[in-house]
Design a protein around this motif. Sequence first.
Motif, PDB file in Angstrom:
ATOM      1  N   MET A   1       3.376 -13.792  -4.944  1.00  9.25           N
ATOM      2  CA  MET A   1       3.203 -12.742  -5.935  1.00  9.25           C
ATOM      3  C   MET A   1       2.662 -11.494  -5.237  1.00  9.25           C
ATOM      4  O   MET A   1       1.787 -11.579  -4.403  1.00  9.25           O
ATOM      5  N   LEU A   2       3.153 -10.380  -5.582  1.00 13.84           N
ATOM      6  CA  LEU A   2       2.735  -9.103  -5.014  1.00 13.84           C
ATOM      7  C   LEU A   2       1.381  -8.715  -5.577  1.00 13.84           C
ATOM      8  O   LEU A   2       1.186  -8.662  -6.784  1.00 13.84           O
ATOM      9  N   ASP A   3       0.420  -8.443  -4.685  1.00 14.39           N
ATOM     10  CA  ASP A   3      -0.926  -8.066  -5.103  1.00 14.39           C
ATOM     11  C   ASP A   3      -1.073  -6.550  -4.984  1.00 14.39           C
ATOM     12  O   ASP A   3      -1.191  -6.027  -3.887  1.00 14.39           O
ATOM     13  N   LEU A   4      -1.043  -5.864  -6.097  1.00 16.89           N
ATOM     14  CA  LEU A   4      -1.212  -4.417  -6.097  1.00 16.89           C
ATOM     15  C   LEU A   4      -2.667  -4.088  -6.379  1.00 16.89           C
ATOM     16  O   LEU A   4      -3.191  -4.436  -7.426  1.00 16.89           O
ATOM     17  N   ASN A   5      -3.304  -3.428  -5.427  1.00  9.71           N
ATOM     18  CA  ASN A   5      -4.704  -3.065  -5.583  1.00  9.71           C
ATOM     19  C   ASN A   5      -4.788  -1.794  -6.424  1.00  9.71           C
ATOM     20  O   ASN A   5      -4.451  -0.716  -5.970  1.00  9.71           O
ATOM     21  N   THR A   6      -5.237  -1.928  -7.659  1.00  8.68           N
ATOM     22  CA  THR A   6      -5.285  -0.776  -8.572  1.00  8.68           C
ATOM     23  C   THR A   6      -6.507   0.099  -8.328  1.00  8.68           C
ATOM     24  O   THR A   6      -6.640   1.138  -8.951  1.00  8.68           O
ATOM     25  N   ASN A   7      -7.399  -0.293  -7.425  1.00  7.49           N
ATOM     26  CA  ASN A   7      -8.590   0.497  -7.133  1.00  7.49           C
ATOM     27  C   ASN A   7      -8.326   1.594  -6.115  1.00  7.49           C
ATOM     28  O   ASN A   7      -9.198   2.410  -5.853  1.00  7.49           O
ATOM     29  N   LEU A   8      -7.152   1.619  -5.521  1.00  2.23           N
ATOM     30  CA  LEU A   8      -6.842   2.627  -4.519  1.00  2.23           C
ATOM     31  C   LEU A   8      -6.680   3.983  -5.188  1.00  2.23           C
ATOM     32  O   LEU A   8      -6.044   4.095  -6.224  1.00  2.23           O
ATOM     33  N   PRO A   9      -7.261   5.022  -4.583  1.00  2.00           N
ATOM     34  CA  PRO A   9      -7.108   6.360  -5.164  1.00  2.00           C
ATOM     35  C   PRO A   9      -5.678   6.858  -4.986  1.00  2.00           C
ATOM     36  O   PRO A   9      -5.002   6.528  -4.022  1.00  2.00           O
ATOM     37  N   ILE A  10      -5.247   7.667  -5.927  1.00  3.28           N
ATOM     38  CA  ILE A  10      -3.899   8.223  -5.887  1.00  3.28           C
ATOM     39  C   ILE A  10      -3.935   9.672  -5.413  1.00  3.28           C
ATOM     40  O   ILE A  10      -3.033  10.134  -4.744  1.00  3.28           O
ATOM     41  N   THR A  11      -4.997  10.385  -5.758  1.00  2.00           N
ATOM     42  CA  THR A  11      -5.132  11.794  -5.356  1.00  2.00           C
ATOM     43  C   THR A  11      -6.500  12.028  -4.734  1.00  2.00           C
ATOM     44  O   THR A  11      -7.435  11.248  -4.934  1.00  2.00           O
ATOM     45  N   LEU A  12      -6.625  13.135  -4.017  1.00  2.00           N
ATOM     46  CA  LEU A  12      -7.887  13.496  -3.380  1.00  2.00           C
ATOM     47  C   LEU A  12      -8.987  13.732  -4.410  1.00  2.00           C
ATOM     48  O   LEU A  12     -10.152  13.438  -4.158  1.00  2.00           O
ATOM     49  N   ASP A  13      -8.617  14.220  -5.586  1.00  2.00           N
ATOM     50  CA  ASP A  13      -9.605  14.499  -6.635  1.00  2.00           C
ATOM     51  C   ASP A  13     -10.330  13.246  -7.116  1.00  2.00           C
ATOM     52  O   ASP A  13     -11.406  13.338  -7.697  1.00  2.00           O
ATOM     53  N   GLN A  56       0.764  11.846   4.759  1.00  2.00           N
ATOM     54  CA  GLN A  56       1.807  11.096   4.068  1.00  2.00           C
ATOM     55  C   GLN A  56       2.367   9.984   4.958  1.00  2.00           C
ATOM     56  O   GLN A  56       2.705   8.901   4.470  1.00  2.00           O
ATOM     57  N   THR A  57       2.414  10.234   6.256  1.00  2.00           N
ATOM     58  CA  THR A  57       2.851   9.201   7.202  1.00  2.00           C
ATOM     59  C   THR A  57       1.853   8.049   7.214  1.00  2.00           C
ATOM     60  O   THR A  57       2.245   6.879   7.228  1.00  2.00           O
ATOM     61  N   LEU A  58       0.558   8.387   7.207  1.00  2.00           N
ATOM     62  CA  LEU A  58      -0.462   7.331   7.152  1.00  2.00           C
ATOM     63  C   LEU A  58      -0.313   6.496   5.887  1.00  2.00           C
ATOM     64  O   LEU A  58      -0.455   5.266   5.929  1.00  2.00           O
ATOM     65  N   ILE A  59      -0.042   7.138   4.778  1.00  2.00           N
ATOM     66  CA  ILE A  59       0.139   6.406   3.525  1.00  2.00           C
ATOM     67  C   ILE A  59       1.369   5.506   3.607  1.00  2.00           C
ATOM     68  O   ILE A  59       1.337   4.352   3.171  1.00  2.00           O
ATOM     69  N   ALA A  60       2.437   6.011   4.195  1.00  2.00           N
ATOM     70  CA  ALA A  60       3.657   5.209   4.323  1.00  2.00           C
ATOM     71  C   ALA A  60       3.440   3.993   5.233  1.00  2.00           C
ATOM     72  O   ALA A  60       4.036   2.941   5.017  1.00  2.00           O
ATOM     73  N   LEU A  61       2.587   4.145   6.240  1.00  2.00           N
ATOM     74  CA  LEU A  61       2.327   3.046   7.176  1.00  2.00           C
ATOM     75  C   LEU A  61       1.268   2.063   6.674  1.00  2.00           C
ATOM     76  O   LEU A  61       1.040   1.035   7.317  1.00  2.00           O
ATOM     77  N   SER A  62       0.640   2.350   5.553  1.00  2.00           N
ATOM     78  CA  SER A  62      -0.467   1.520   5.083  1.00  2.00           C
ATOM     79  C   SER A  62      -0.125   0.045   4.915  1.00  2.00           C
ATOM     80  O   SER A  62      -0.965  -0.802   5.216  1.00  2.00           O
ATOM     81  N   PRO A  63       1.064  -0.339   4.483  1.00  2.00           N
ATOM     82  CA  PRO A  63       1.338  -1.788   4.397  1.00  2.00           C
ATOM     83  C   PRO A  63       1.254  -2.502   5.749  1.00  2.00           C
ATOM     84  O   PRO A  63       0.911  -3.671   5.819  1.00  2.00           O
ATOM     85  N   PHE A  64       1.534  -1.769   6.820  1.00  2.00           N
ATOM     86  CA  PHE A  64       1.529  -2.383   8.142  1.00  2.00           C
ATOM     87  C   PHE A  64       0.131  -2.455   8.759  1.00  2.00           C
ATOM     88  O   PHE A  64      -0.124  -3.276   9.614  1.00  2.00           O
ATOM     89  N   VAL A  65      -0.763  -1.579   8.351  1.00  2.00           N
ATOM     90  CA  VAL A  65      -2.093  -1.540   8.958  1.00  2.00           C
ATOM     91  C   VAL A  65      -3.163  -2.222   8.117  1.00  2.00           C
ATOM     92  O   VAL A  65      -4.314  -2.298   8.528  1.00  2.00           O
ATOM     93  N   ASP A  73     -10.451   2.265   2.452  1.00  2.00           N
ATOM     94  CA  ASP A  73     -10.915   3.363   3.294  1.00  2.00           C
ATOM     95  C   ASP A  73      -9.756   4.059   3.994  1.00  2.00           C
ATOM     96  O   ASP A  73      -9.754   5.275   4.150  1.00  2.00           O
ATOM     97  N   TYR A  74      -8.770   3.299   4.406  1.00  2.00           N
ATOM     98  CA  TYR A  74      -7.595   3.868   5.066  1.00  2.00           C
ATOM     99  C   TYR A  74      -6.857   4.804   4.110  1.00  2.00           C
ATOM    100  O   TYR A  74      -6.488   5.916   4.470  1.00  2.00           O
ATOM    101  N   GLN A  75      -6.658   4.355   2.883  1.00  2.00           N
ATOM    102  CA  GLN A  75      -5.978   5.170   1.867  1.00  2.00           C
ATOM    103  C   GLN A  75      -6.775   6.444   1.587  1.00  2.00           C
ATOM    104  O   GLN A  75      -6.216   7.530   1.492  1.00  2.00           O
TER     105      GLN A  75
END
Length: 102
Positions: A1-13, A56-65, A73-75
């Motif tokens: 099952m895919l675990d989506l972490n809903t606590n991750l921020p979406i915007t800088l605000d 945006q590249t860091l965000i795209a690579l987040s599944p790998f890191v 913290d990475y996000q």
Amino acid sequence: MLDLNTNLPITLDEIPEAEQKALLENVATQIVKRRLTVPAIMALEIFKPLNFLGSQTLIALSPFVQSIFNSTDYQKFALIIEKDSNVESLIRLIEDFDKEEK
């Protein structure tokens, strides 16, 4: 099952200023501790005009890191460096911490 972490921020605000500053200080401290001051500052200065693309590249690579770094913290860091002033703050923090260490 895919675990989506809903606590991750979406915007800088969504990240409080104090938390942004603390995360930037932590990154700067780790860079200075590993004696990567000069390469880090050079890379940040060179890529400063492309900081949004880099974040945006860091965000795209987040599944790998996620196996290496704390994903929250990475996000947050990826979102923080979107803003030009935060990149400049990180450079100043690195320089300040490097002066303190010497």
